[in-house]
Design a protein around this motif. Structure first.
Motif, mmCIF file in Angstrom:
data_model
loop_
_atom_site.group_PDB
_atom_site.id
_atom_site.type_symbol
_atom_site.label_atom_id
_atom_site.label_comp_id
_atom_site.label_asym_id
_atom_site.label_seq_id
_atom_site.Cartn_x
_atom_site.Cartn_y
_atom_site.Cartn_z
ATOM 1 N N SER A 1 0.808 -1.227 0.000
ATOM 2 C CA SER A 1 0.000 0.000 0.000
ATOM 3 C C SER A 1 0.841 1.276 0.000
ATOM 4 N N ALA A 2 2.156 1.169 -0.091
ATOM 5 C CA ALA A 2 2.997 2.368 -0.077
ATOM 6 C C ALA A 2 2.715 3.234 -1.310
ATOM 7 N N PRO A 3 2.727 4.549 -1.160
ATOM 8 C CA PRO A 3 2.495 5.429 -2.318
ATOM 9 C C PRO A 3 3.655 5.338 -3.309
ATOM 10 N N ARG A 4 3.308 5.144 -4.582
ATOM 11 C CA ARG A 4 4.331 5.002 -5.619
ATOM 12 C C ARG A 4 3.851 5.681 -6.889
ATOM 13 N N PRO A 5 4.779 6.084 -7.769
ATOM 14 C CA PRO A 5 4.379 6.749 -9.019
ATOM 15 C C PRO A 5 3.614 5.807 -9.932
ATOM 16 N N VAL A 6 2.754 6.400 -10.753
ATOM 17 C CA VAL A 6 1.876 5.615 -11.612
ATOM 18 C C VAL A 6 2.664 4.761 -12.598
ATOM 19 N N TRP A 7 3.806 5.278 -13.072
ATOM 20 C CA TRP A 7 4.566 4.500 -14.059
ATOM 21 C C TRP A 7 5.073 3.191 -13.474
ATOM 22 N N LEU A 8 5.430 3.182 -12.177
ATOM 23 C CA LEU A 8 5.918 1.956 -11.550
ATOM 24 C C LEU A 8 4.778 0.982 -11.295
ATOM 25 N N LEU A 9 3.666 1.491 -10.766
ATOM 26 C CA LEU A 9 2.523 0.632 -10.466
ATOM 27 C C LEU A 9 1.928 0.014 -11.726
ATOM 28 N N ALA A 10 2.084 0.712 -12.861
ATOM 29 C CA ALA A 10 1.453 0.253 -14.098
ATOM 30 C C ALA A 10 2.135 -0.974 -14.694
ATOM 31 N N PHE A 11 3.401 -1.232 -14.332
ATOM 32 C CA PHE A 11 4.071 -2.330 -15.034
ATOM 33 C C PHE A 11 4.909 -3.272 -14.172
ATOM 34 N N TYR A 12 5.435 -2.795 -13.022
ATOM 35 C CA TYR A 12 6.374 -3.680 -12.328
ATOM 36 C C TYR A 12 5.660 -4.576 -11.328
ATOM 37 N N ASP A 13 5.718 -5.863 -11.613
ATOM 38 C CA ASP A 13 5.082 -6.883 -10.785
ATOM 39 C C ASP A 13 5.770 -8.213 -11.068
#
Length: 330
Positions: free
Chosen positions: A205-217
């Motif tokens: 749940s840590a706040p992160r930029p949209v570009w990271l959340l959109a692809f890194y998993d």
């Protein structure tokens, strides 16, 4: 790498572009920044659907200029100005990525230098990480593993990787892909485990930029492992990571699915599975196969390898007929 040289040169241009105008009459605030950020989110979504398109690159560069122009349009607090520089750097780094994805490496280097200058002005650790991590990817695709490792090390040594293990994980995972290009097969398994361990320690749940959340998993982690093991010629392990990647990919990752599917076809063919490899390659959507530079290149290489390893086979005939349809006008 000459980091100081190219950052300093672009820094001068960026400062000039952002110099306050004496005719300015309005106040620029965080509302303006948020408006630009919503456009950035839309750009990221378009990139994951299409990837590498020159139109995406041009749109991102134009939005970077729009963010800089706001610096000239009125008064603003230091916080707002820093956020505008970070937003401009984000757009410019997306232009850089689109150029990398489209194999337009000379253009990518130009965007990289502008992005690095803007990121320095912003002081934003997350965007600095993105740009230097992308620089590592750029040099990896250019076949320059030493430069790739040096650029990726800049990203990995930023404070944000100690604060947030997800950034650390991405840095390690991209190092793994660089190790593949450098033919460092002995360290791949250990690096993969380190990247996966760091990902497991990241707070969801840590706040992160949209570009990271959109692809890194997990899917992207396996995608980078797939790239690394293909590079060193470990076909069975590459195939394993390909299946794991494809199983975990989110629906919006259309470009990533086409790339991983193409890589899977290569891994299968290298193991003598011509029929399975051909079926896999044929599952790549036509738009990606014909319009995405990286996918097109991989499928061209697959076609040559298929004809070399299974000449006169049914697989070659089926593949030839399939690819002929790409060139047939509708």
């Amino acid at each position: 790498m000459h980091r100081r040289t190219f950052v300093a040169g672009s820094l001068t241009a960026a400062v000039a572009a952002a110099a306050p105008s004496t005719a300015a009459a309005r106040t620029v605030g965080m509302t303006d920044v948020e408006r630009l950020r919503s456009k950035f989110a839309s750009l990221i979504a378009s990139d994951h659907r299409h990837g590498g398109k020159r139109g995406i690159e041009q749109r991102a560069a134009s939005l970077a200029d729009e963010a800089l122009n706001l610096q000239n349009s009125g008064s603003a607090t230091q916080r707002v100005r820093s956020n505008l520089y970070a937003t401009a750097a984000s757009f410019r780094s997306s232009a850089m990525w689109a150029a990398i994805d489209g194999r337009r490496y000379h253009d990518a280097i130009g965007h990289m230098r502008e992005a690095q200058a803007l990121a320095e002005l912003s002081g934003d650790q997350a965007i600095k990480f993105r740009i230097w991590s992308h620089a590592g990817t750029l040099y990896r695709h250019m076949g320059r593993p030493a430069d790739a490792l040096a650029a990726n090390d800049v990203a990995r040594n930023l404070y944000i990787t100690r604060r947030d293990p997800l950034f650390a994980s991405l840095g390690i995972a991209r190092q793994m892909a660089i190790q593949g290009v450098a033919q460092d097969r002995r360290g791949l398994s250990r690096t993969f485990d380190q990247a996966r361990d760091a990902m497991g320690r990241a707070e969801p749940s840590a706040p992160r930029p949209v570009w990271l959340l959109a692809f890194y998993d997990e899917a992207e982690l396996h995608s980078l492992a797939l790239s690394a093991y293909l590079a060193v010629g470990d076909w069975p392990t590459a195939e394993y990571h390909a299946h794991r990647c494809l199983a975990a990919l989110r629906p919006h990752m259309r470009r990533s699915r086409a790339i991983s599917t193409s890589r899977l076809a290569h891994a299968q063919l290298a193991q003598g599975q011509a029929d399975a490899a051909t079926r896999t390659a044929m599952s790549v959507p036509t738009d990606a196969a014909t319009q995405h530079a990286r996918v097109s290149r991989m499928l061209q290489e697959f076609s040559a390898a298929l004809r070399a390893t299974a000449p006169g086979s049914t697989s070659v005939s089926i593949w030839t007929e399939h690819t002929a349809a790409w060139r047939t006008p509708a």
